[in-house]
Design a protein around this motif. Sequence first.
Motif, mmCIF file in Angstrom:
data_model
loop_
_atom_site.group_PDB
_atom_site.id
_atom_site.type_symbol
_atom_site.label_atom_id
_atom_site.label_comp_id
_atom_site.label_asym_id
_atom_site.label_seq_id
_atom_site.Cartn_x
_atom_site.Cartn_y
_atom_site.Cartn_z
ATOM 1 N N ASP A 96 -2.683 9.784 0.490
ATOM 2 C CA ASP A 96 -3.459 8.550 0.264
ATOM 3 C C ASP A 96 -4.740 8.789 -0.311
ATOM 4 N N ARG B 72 -2.492 0.384 -4.710
ATOM 5 C CA ARG B 72 -2.379 -1.008 -4.064
ATOM 6 C C ARG B 72 -1.602 -2.122 -4.884
ATOM 7 N N ASP C 292 5.324 3.762 1.724
ATOM 8 C CA ASP C 292 4.243 2.695 1.777
ATOM 9 C C ASP C 292 3.899 3.042 3.195
ATOM 10 N N HIS D 149 0.789 -1.017 0.124
ATOM 11 C CA HIS D 149 0.076 0.006 -0.040
ATOM 12 C C HIS D 149 0.771 1.234 0.084
ATOM 13 N N SER E 273 -5.759 7.302 -4.010
ATOM 14 C CA SER E 273 -6.684 6.196 -4.114
ATOM 15 C C SER E 273 -7.779 6.691 -5.043
#
Length: 370
Positions: free
Chosen positions: A297, A325, A355, A277, A301
Amino acid sequence: MTSTTFGVANQPALATDRAIEASRSWHLAGMAMLATRLIQGFIYWGGGSRRFIYAPSKLDAWGGHNWMANKFQTAMPGALFGTEHVISYLLQHFDLLYAGVILFSAAELIAGVMLMSGLLTRLAALLSMGFSVLLMAMFGWQGATCIDEWTMAACNLAMGTTLLLGGASAYSLDNVLLGRHPSLADRAWFRWMGGSLPLPIGNAAFGKLCLALVACVLVYNVGTYSYYRGSVLTPFHGGPVSPTVHHVTLTDGLILPDRRIRVHAYLDAGTPEAPLHIVQAAAIGPDKKTILAIWDDKALSHLSKADFANDYAYNKFGPGPFGIRAPMGAKATIILPLPPGTGPLPDGALLKLTDVDGHSFTAPLHTGQQ
């Protein structure tokens, strides 16, 4: 009757007694190895039967979440002897990949049944040795707490070698075939491929064959263990490819004229049991201190799937719930649109990906064309 005459007269009886004792010893040795033969066979039968019978999703290339291609791709980062290139080639040629998976699974299933039943035992044992060598070369580096894949393959290689040399004289179909067709005892192919009789070579030659095979097993098993973990002639180490800590190699970083960054990413270390991630990305100035742009993040995403051009159709980089991911072995070219208000990036800037565990991976960025 003289003693000499008595000795000559008893030579056939003595030879018969020795033959009976040799046959008894061979039968007892076969009984002693029965557990090894049955479990070795069950291991490979289990591998094939799971795919064909109990977990067919492993062979479902059109929707199965356990499709074997994903498993093969996880092996690429640490595969030995050039097998990573073979895996990569197969992943890019579906027909060969699917045929290879079916044939390998069928061979495991058949070899397992042959070992458990004792049918052409030495041939089946030789097949199991080949499987062990191949699986250790591909997956031997993996294991989150220890090198699990290596341990299984190393034991199977030793077990297969033992069965190749010793056969399966007791409780085997080879023995049943020999009882029904005694002439098989004179057939070289049956002596070499079956397991109901000793190999058709003398004791001296058999001893040399044993030592040669044992030496090969020791060199291969101990050598790969030393490569993966040390602890033989060198101190323990985590291996050239870590099976626990994710690592991403970033290459070909470009600053495109349309205010986007392009970089190639390869997840080439870590455990296949948990995906990577990426929770933050940053563009850093050539001084390696000034932050020129940042993606958190949430921004990562919300990247589009079109921003990821994956090398393979199986394990892929893509947007996830916590950023970017990726499962083990994933390779992709990633596009990062610059956040609004970001000024032009200078040649020599750095892209830094971080990560969820706080590990960072960087690549230099250069100006380039789309």
